[in-house]
Design an enzyme around this catalytic site. Structure first.
Site, PDB file in Angstrom:
ATOM      1  N   GLU A  17      -7.049  -5.116   8.345  1.00 53.40           N
ATOM      2  CA  GLU A  17      -6.607  -5.020   9.743  1.00 53.40           C
ATOM      3  C   GLU A  17      -7.798  -4.716  10.653  1.00 53.40           C
ATOM      4  OE1 GLU A  17      -4.471  -5.420  11.914  1.00 53.40           O
ATOM      5  OE2 GLU A  17      -2.449  -5.489  11.061  1.00 53.40           O
ATOM      6  N   ASN A 102      -1.851   2.371  14.263  1.00 51.01           N
ATOM      7  CA  ASN A 102      -1.839   1.040  13.662  1.00 51.01           C
ATOM      8  C   ASN A 102      -2.779   0.020  14.283  1.00 51.01           C
ATOM      9  OD1 ASN A 102      -0.752  -0.800  11.715  1.00 51.01           O
ATOM     10  ND2 ASN A 102       0.323  -1.815  13.388  1.00 51.01           N
ATOM     11  N   ASN A 148       2.308  -3.364  17.355  1.00 53.90           N
ATOM     12  CA  ASN A 148       1.091  -4.141  17.157  1.00 53.90           C
ATOM     13  C   ASN A 148       0.542  -4.571  18.509  1.00 53.90           C
ATOM     14  OD1 ASN A 148      -0.287  -4.780  14.568  1.00 53.90           O
ATOM     15  ND2 ASN A 148       1.819  -5.075  13.877  1.00 53.90           N
ATOM     16  N   ASP A 197       1.903 -10.113  14.138  1.00 54.94           N
ATOM     17  CA  ASP A 197       1.093  -8.943  13.778  1.00 54.94           C
ATOM     18  C   ASP A 197       0.071  -8.705  14.898  1.00 54.94           C
ATOM     19  OD1 ASP A 197      -0.345  -6.929  12.305  1.00 54.94           O
ATOM     20  OD2 ASP A 197       0.386  -7.815  10.457  1.00 54.94           O
TER      21      ASP A 197
END
Length: 291
Positions: A17, A102, A148, A197
Protein backbone atom coordinates in the site's frame (compact mmCIF):
# COMPACT_ATOMS: atom_id res chain seq x y z
CA UNK A 1 -2.40 -0.87 -28.00
CA UNK A 2 -3.23 -2.13 -24.50
CA UNK A 3 -0.99 -0.98 -21.66
CA UNK A 4 0.79 -3.89 -19.98
CA UNK A 5 2.03 -3.26 -16.42
CA UNK A 6 5.44 -4.75 -15.63
CA UNK A 7 6.65 -5.96 -12.23
CA UNK A 8 9.65 -3.82 -11.23
CA UNK A 9 10.42 -5.31 -7.81
CA UNK A 10 8.96 -8.21 -5.88
CA UNK A 11 9.02 -7.91 -2.07
CA UNK A 12 5.97 -10.24 -1.98
CA UNK A 13 3.92 -7.83 0.09
CA UNK A 14 1.03 -9.28 2.06
CA UNK A 15 -0.78 -5.94 1.84
CA UNK A 16 1.28 -3.56 -0.27
CA UNK A 17 0.00 0.00 0.00
CA UNK A 18 0.78 3.70 0.15
CA UNK A 19 3.16 4.29 -2.79
CA UNK A 20 4.39 7.89 -2.96
CA UNK A 21 7.14 9.51 -5.03
CA UNK A 22 9.92 11.34 -3.17
CA UNK A 23 11.09 13.95 -5.70
CA UNK A 24 14.06 15.11 -3.61
CA UNK A 25 15.52 11.61 -3.38
CA UNK A 26 14.10 10.29 -6.68
CA UNK A 27 12.79 7.23 -4.84
CA UNK A 28 9.42 5.58 -4.34
CA UNK A 29 8.24 4.82 -0.80
CA UNK A 30 5.59 2.18 -0.09
CA UNK A 31 4.56 -0.09 2.76
CA UNK A 32 3.41 -3.57 3.66
CA UNK A 33 0.71 -2.94 6.25
CA UNK A 34 0.39 -6.47 7.61
CA UNK A 35 4.10 -7.33 7.63
CA UNK A 36 4.85 -3.90 9.19
CA UNK A 37 7.50 -2.80 6.72
CA UNK A 38 8.49 0.45 5.05
CA UNK A 39 10.14 0.17 1.62
CA UNK A 40 12.19 2.58 -0.51
CA UNK A 41 12.62 1.69 -4.17
CA UNK A 42 15.28 3.23 -6.42
CA UNK A 43 14.17 2.86 -10.07
CA UNK A 44 17.61 3.86 -11.38
CA UNK A 45 19.35 0.89 -9.76
CA UNK A 46 16.32 -1.34 -9.08
CA UNK A 47 17.42 -1.58 -5.45
CA UNK A 48 14.99 -1.92 -2.56
CA UNK A 49 15.68 -0.83 1.02
CA UNK A 50 13.38 -1.79 3.87
CA UNK A 51 12.80 -1.07 7.54
CA UNK A 52 10.65 -2.75 10.17
CA UNK A 53 7.94 -0.45 11.51
CA UNK A 54 6.81 -0.52 15.17
CA UNK A 55 3.26 -1.44 14.14
CA UNK A 56 0.97 -1.86 11.16
CA UNK A 57 1.93 1.03 8.87
CA UNK A 58 -0.55 2.43 6.35
CA UNK A 59 1.45 5.20 4.73
CA UNK A 60 4.61 7.35 4.76
CA UNK A 61 4.64 10.86 3.28
CA UNK A 62 7.78 12.96 2.64
CA UNK A 63 8.00 16.16 4.69
CA UNK A 64 9.73 19.49 4.14
CA UNK A 65 12.51 18.70 6.62
CA UNK A 66 13.51 15.39 4.99
CA UNK A 67 11.65 13.13 7.41
CA UNK A 68 8.54 11.10 6.58
CA UNK A 69 5.27 11.34 8.45
CA UNK A 70 3.83 7.85 8.90
CA UNK A 71 0.41 6.56 9.85
CA UNK A 72 0.51 3.50 12.10
CA UNK A 73 -2.13 1.65 14.05
CA UNK A 74 -1.51 3.69 17.22
CA UNK A 75 -1.21 7.07 15.50
CA UNK A 76 1.33 9.30 13.81
CA UNK A 77 5.08 8.66 13.80
CA UNK A 78 8.04 10.44 12.25
CA UNK A 79 10.58 8.38 10.33
CA UNK A 80 14.17 9.60 9.88
CA UNK A 81 15.64 7.95 6.74
CA UNK A 82 19.19 8.90 7.72
CA UNK A 83 18.96 6.97 10.99
CA UNK A 84 16.33 4.45 9.98
CA UNK A 85 14.37 5.24 13.13
CA UNK A 86 10.69 5.77 13.92
CA UNK A 87 9.63 8.22 16.63
CA UNK A 88 6.08 8.31 17.99
CA UNK A 89 4.46 11.75 17.66
CA UNK A 90 0.77 11.70 18.52
CA UNK A 91 -2.08 9.27 19.08
CA UNK A 92 -5.15 9.09 16.85
CA UNK A 93 -8.33 7.41 18.09
CA UNK A 94 -6.69 6.26 21.31
CA UNK A 95 -10.10 5.04 22.45
CA UNK A 96 -10.49 2.75 19.40
CA UNK A 97 -7.70 0.13 19.59
CA UNK A 98 -9.35 -2.05 16.94
CA UNK A 99 -8.91 0.70 14.35
CA UNK A 100 -5.80 1.53 12.32
CA UNK A 101 -4.74 4.26 9.90
CA UNK A 102 -5.01 3.28 6.24
CA UNK A 103 -4.39 5.81 3.42
CA UNK A 104 -3.30 9.43 3.05
CA UNK A 105 -2.29 12.36 0.84
CA UNK A 106 -1.18 15.97 1.19
CA UNK A 107 -2.99 19.10 0.05
CA UNK A 108 -1.54 22.32 -1.36
CA UNK A 109 -1.17 23.77 2.16
CA UNK A 110 1.02 20.86 3.23
CA UNK A 111 -1.77 19.51 5.42
CA UNK A 112 -2.25 15.74 5.55
CA UNK A 113 -5.52 14.02 4.80
CA UNK A 114 -5.81 10.46 6.12
CA UNK A 115 -8.40 7.86 7.05
CA UNK A 116 -8.87 5.33 9.82
CA UNK A 117 -10.63 1.99 9.51
CA UNK A 118 -11.71 -1.12 11.39
CA UNK A 119 -8.76 -3.52 11.26
CA UNK A 120 -11.27 -6.32 10.84
CA UNK A 121 -12.82 -4.54 7.84
CA UNK A 122 -16.34 -5.01 9.25
CA UNK A 123 -17.42 -2.32 11.74
CA UNK A 124 -18.23 1.18 10.46
CA UNK A 125 -15.73 2.88 12.76
CA UNK A 126 -13.44 4.60 10.24
CA UNK A 127 -13.21 8.38 9.80
CA UNK A 128 -11.33 10.85 7.64
CA UNK A 129 -9.03 13.47 9.17
CA UNK A 130 -7.18 16.61 8.13
CA UNK A 131 -3.92 17.25 9.97
CA UNK A 132 -2.84 20.91 9.88
CA UNK A 133 0.08 21.81 12.08
CA UNK A 134 -0.28 19.65 15.19
CA UNK A 135 -4.07 19.35 15.09
CA UNK A 136 -5.92 16.46 13.45
CA UNK A 137 -9.67 17.01 13.07
CA UNK A 138 -12.35 14.83 11.55
CA UNK A 139 -13.39 16.03 8.10
CA UNK A 140 -15.27 14.30 5.31
CA UNK A 141 -17.91 11.58 4.99
CA UNK A 142 -18.31 8.55 7.21
CA UNK A 143 -18.10 6.60 9.36
CA UNK A 144 -17.06 3.73 7.09
CA UNK A 145 -15.62 0.28 7.74
CA UNK A 146 -12.77 0.85 5.23
CA UNK A 147 -11.68 4.35 4.25
CA UNK A 148 -9.46 4.89 1.22
CA UNK A 149 -8.05 7.85 -0.63
CA UNK A 150 -8.26 10.68 -0.07
CA UNK A 151 -7.03 12.11 -3.38
CA UNK A 152 -6.89 15.78 -4.35
CA UNK A 153 -6.92 17.42 -7.80
CA UNK A 154 -3.87 19.37 -9.03
CA UNK A 155 -5.60 22.72 -8.45
CA UNK A 156 -6.55 21.68 -4.92
CA UNK A 157 -10.21 22.38 -5.60
CA UNK A 158 -11.69 18.88 -5.35
CA UNK A 159 -11.06 16.03 -2.94
CA UNK A 160 -12.17 12.40 -3.35
CA UNK A 161 -13.05 10.01 -0.51
CA UNK A 162 -13.61 6.26 -0.84
CA UNK A 163 -15.95 3.98 1.10
CA UNK A 164 -14.35 0.73 -0.04
CA UNK A 165 -16.86 -1.68 1.51
CA UNK A 166 -19.81 0.10 -0.14
CA UNK A 167 -17.86 0.38 -3.44
CA UNK A 168 -18.55 4.14 -3.43
CA UNK A 169 -16.24 7.06 -4.22
CA UNK A 170 -17.37 10.52 -3.14
CA UNK A 171 -16.26 13.95 -4.36
CA UNK A 172 -16.31 17.23 -2.45
CA UNK A 173 -15.33 20.81 -3.09
CA UNK A 174 -12.46 22.10 -0.96
CA UNK A 175 -13.59 25.29 0.76
CA UNK A 176 -11.56 28.38 1.55
CA UNK A 177 -10.83 26.95 5.00
CA UNK A 178 -9.36 23.79 3.44
CA UNK A 179 -12.29 21.63 4.53
CA UNK A 180 -14.68 19.70 2.26
CA UNK A 181 -18.13 20.95 1.30
CA UNK A 182 -20.80 20.06 -1.27
CA UNK A 183 -20.26 16.31 -0.89
CA UNK A 184 -21.60 14.35 -3.87
CA UNK A 185 -21.39 10.82 -5.35
CA UNK A 186 -18.60 10.39 -7.88
CA UNK A 187 -18.27 6.71 -8.91
CA UNK A 188 -19.91 3.53 -7.68
CA UNK A 189 -18.19 0.26 -8.52
CA UNK A 190 -20.17 -2.75 -9.66
CA UNK A 191 -19.36 -6.16 -8.18
CA UNK A 192 -17.45 -7.16 -11.32
CA UNK A 193 -15.12 -4.17 -10.88
CA UNK A 194 -13.97 -5.32 -7.45
CA UNK A 195 -13.57 -2.80 -4.63
CA UNK A 196 -12.21 0.74 -5.06
CA UNK A 197 -8.97 0.93 -3.09
CA UNK A 198 -6.35 3.70 -3.06
CA UNK A 199 -6.67 6.58 -5.53
CA UNK A 200 -4.58 9.38 -7.02
CA UNK A 201 -5.17 12.16 -9.55
CA UNK A 202 -3.19 12.85 -12.72
CA UNK A 203 -2.12 16.19 -14.23
CA UNK A 204 -5.48 16.56 -16.01
CA UNK A 205 -7.49 15.96 -12.85
CA UNK A 206 -8.52 12.42 -13.75
CA UNK A 207 -8.73 9.86 -10.92
CA UNK A 208 -6.82 6.56 -10.99
CA UNK A 209 -8.11 3.87 -8.64
CA UNK A 210 -6.64 0.53 -7.64
CA UNK A 211 -9.24 -2.24 -7.93
CA UNK A 212 -8.99 -4.72 -5.08
CA UNK A 213 -10.30 -8.12 -6.21
CA UNK A 214 -10.78 -6.45 -9.58
CA UNK A 215 -7.58 -7.40 -11.49
CA UNK A 216 -7.15 -3.84 -12.74
CA UNK A 217 -6.57 -0.15 -12.24
CA UNK A 218 -9.20 2.19 -13.62
CA UNK A 219 -9.16 5.87 -14.54
CA UNK A 220 -12.17 8.19 -14.34
CA UNK A 221 -12.52 11.71 -15.72
CA UNK A 222 -13.79 14.55 -13.48
CA UNK A 223 -17.37 13.72 -14.52
CA UNK A 224 -16.98 10.15 -13.22
CA UNK A 225 -16.81 8.49 -16.64
CA UNK A 226 -14.33 5.63 -17.02
CA UNK A 227 -11.71 6.58 -19.59
CA UNK A 228 -9.03 3.90 -19.09
CA UNK A 229 -8.59 0.42 -17.66
CA UNK A 230 -5.29 -1.38 -17.21
CA UNK A 231 -5.47 -5.12 -16.59
CA UNK A 232 -3.05 -6.81 -14.15
CA UNK A 233 -1.93 -10.43 -13.77
CA UNK A 234 -3.06 -10.47 -10.14
CA UNK A 235 -6.37 -9.66 -8.48
CA UNK A 236 -5.59 -7.22 -5.67
CA UNK A 237 -4.31 -3.87 -6.92
CA UNK A 238 -4.22 -1.52 -3.96
CA UNK A 239 -2.92 1.96 -4.83
CA UNK A 240 -1.04 3.92 -7.49
CA UNK A 241 1.52 6.73 -7.52
CA UNK A 242 3.12 8.74 -10.30
CA UNK A 243 6.90 8.76 -10.22
CA UNK A 244 10.10 9.26 -12.14
CA UNK A 245 11.81 12.56 -12.91
CA UNK A 246 9.04 13.38 -15.40
CA UNK A 247 6.22 11.94 -13.22
CA UNK A 248 5.17 9.90 -16.25
CA UNK A 249 5.45 6.42 -14.72
CA UNK A 250 2.54 5.06 -12.73
CA UNK A 251 3.51 2.61 -9.98
CA UNK A 252 1.00 0.21 -8.44
CA UNK A 253 1.19 -1.84 -5.25
CA UNK A 254 -0.53 -5.21 -4.87
CA UNK A 255 -1.43 -7.75 -2.18
CA UNK A 256 -1.64 -11.47 -1.57
CA UNK A 257 -3.26 -11.43 1.87
CA UNK A 258 -5.97 -14.04 2.43
CA UNK A 259 -5.09 -15.89 -0.78
CA UNK A 260 -5.20 -19.68 -0.78
CA UNK A 261 -2.22 -21.73 -1.92
CA UNK A 262 -4.05 -22.30 -5.19
CA UNK A 263 -4.57 -18.55 -5.62
CA UNK A 264 -0.89 -17.88 -4.95
CA UNK A 265 0.13 -20.54 -7.47
CA UNK A 266 -2.18 -19.05 -10.10
CA UNK A 267 -1.02 -15.49 -9.32
CA UNK A 268 2.75 -15.72 -8.78
CA UNK A 269 3.15 -11.93 -9.06
CA UNK A 270 0.73 -11.16 -6.25
CA UNK A 271 2.53 -8.78 -3.89
CA UNK A 272 4.77 -7.24 -6.57
CA UNK A 273 5.27 -3.55 -7.30
CA UNK A 274 4.22 -2.84 -10.90
CA UNK A 275 4.81 0.07 -13.26
CA UNK A 276 3.37 1.35 -16.54
CA UNK A 277 3.21 4.60 -18.48
CA UNK A 278 -0.29 6.04 -19.02
CA UNK A 279 -1.18 8.68 -21.59
CA UNK A 280 -1.31 11.48 -19.00
CA UNK A 281 1.37 11.94 -16.35
CA UNK A 282 1.15 13.08 -12.77
CA UNK A 283 1.64 16.32 -10.88
CA UNK A 284 4.01 17.20 -8.01
CA UNK A 285 2.63 16.31 -4.60
CA UNK A 286 3.10 18.88 -1.83
CA UNK A 287 5.43 17.98 1.01
CA UNK A 288 4.10 17.60 4.53
CA UNK A 289 4.53 20.88 6.39
CA UNK A 290 6.55 19.61 9.33
CA UNK A 291 5.65 20.82 12.81
Amino acid sequence: MAIVPEPVVFPSTSLGEGPVWDAARQRLWFVDIKLRRLFRFDPASSTLDQWDAPGEIGWALPAEDGRLLCGLQDGLHWFDPARGEFAFWQAIEIDMPSNRLNDACTDRDGAVWFGSMDNGCVAATGSFYRLSGERARRAGPGPFAITNGPAITPDGGTIYFTDTGARQIWAATVGADGLPEALRPFVRFTESMGFPDGSITDAAGNVWVGCYAGWAARCFDPAGEEIAKVDFPTANITKLAFGGADLATLYATSAHQDMTEADRAAQPLAGALFAFRPEVGGHPLPLVRAS
